[in-house]
Design a protein around this motif. Sequence first.
Motif, PDB file in Angstrom:
ATOM      1  N   THR A 199      10.774 104.517 -23.485  1.00  0.00           N
ATOM      2  CA  THR A 199      11.298 105.760 -22.919  1.00  0.00           C
ATOM      3  C   THR A 199      12.412 106.264 -23.825  1.00  0.00           C
ATOM      4  N   PRO A 231       5.112 106.547 -25.134  1.00  0.00           N
ATOM      5  CA  PRO A 231       4.617 107.187 -26.347  1.00  0.00           C
ATOM      6  C   PRO A 231       4.403 106.163 -27.461  1.00  0.00           C
ATOM      7  N   ASP A 236       8.476 109.574 -17.955  1.00  0.00           N
ATOM      8  CA  ASP A 236       7.925 110.761 -18.600  1.00  0.00           C
ATOM      9  C   ASP A 236       6.819 110.374 -19.580  1.00  0.00           C
ATOM     10  N   ARG A 291       5.267 112.921 -21.262  1.00  0.00           N
ATOM     11  CA  ARG A 291       5.119 114.148 -22.058  1.00  0.00           C
ATOM     12  C   ARG A 291       3.843 114.872 -21.625  1.00  0.00           C
ATOM     13  N   ARG A 292       3.541 115.978 -22.283  1.00  0.00           N
ATOM     14  CA  ARG A 292       2.366 116.793 -21.964  1.00  0.00           C
ATOM     15  C   ARG A 292       2.322 117.174 -20.479  1.00  0.00           C
ATOM     16  N   LYS A 293       3.502 117.284 -19.852  1.00  0.00           N
ATOM     17  CA  LYS A 293       3.612 117.617 -18.429  1.00  0.00           C
ATOM     18  C   LYS A 293       2.912 116.593 -17.546  1.00  0.00           C
ATOM     19  N   ASP A 321      -0.763 110.742 -30.408  1.00  0.00           N
ATOM     20  CA  ASP A 321      -0.846 112.103 -30.936  1.00  0.00           C
ATOM     21  C   ASP A 321      -1.219 112.109 -32.408  1.00  0.00           C
TER      22      ASP A 321
END
Length: 225
Positions: free
Chosen positions: A13, A71, A122, A124-126, A213
């Motif tokens: 995070t 991520p 979180d 990301r990418r909503k 990504d």
Amino acid sequence: MTFVLVLAFDTATPAVTAALHDGERVLAESTTIDARRHGELLVPQVEAVVRDAGASLREVTAVVAGAGPGPYTGLRVGLMTAQALATTLGVPAYSVCTLDALAYAAATANPDLGTPFVAATDARRKEVFWARYSDARTRDEGPFVAKPQDLPADLPLVGAGARMYAEVVGEARIVPGAPEYPYAGALAALAAERLAAGAGLEPPRPIYLRRPDAREPGAPKKVTA
């Protein structure tokens, strides 16, 4: 009594966090919130907690890293560091689900927390990474990745993944005072508990719930006259 000194850290995070635990309590903890500098910050954090505890890296008996979900780039910093440190020190390396550490911290700090509850970070990418817990130590389902509006209805929520989407999930469901991030003190305490109980811990492998990504570059385009 067997000497225990658990070095734990998490980079799944925005919280780059490290802690040292002696099997009974957290001796030192250091955290910096910075989503872009995991690689720069982790080793100084480790050095800081070892120094603040008045210990030496050579005294560490186990290294534990947060396994995510998180991520790809940040997550691999912690797991690769855990493997490298453990190899250098000649000690075992383990991993613990990052959401487990968040749930453990939230439930132990909030005795009145309703159960079951959801811990979310979180993605990301909503989206959010989430898991459902029946208590501080028991994960009932997950981890998953989902839109915040798809989180289980009517359950208390902890973590930054809930806080940042308060308007979507409902402010009233977010547990006040619960930690937003999985701090390493909780990660170390949970890992020390499991080790003391003889519970098996996972090797330092990442929990990836979607492809990174980054992509390998394709073959160069042909240029014709």
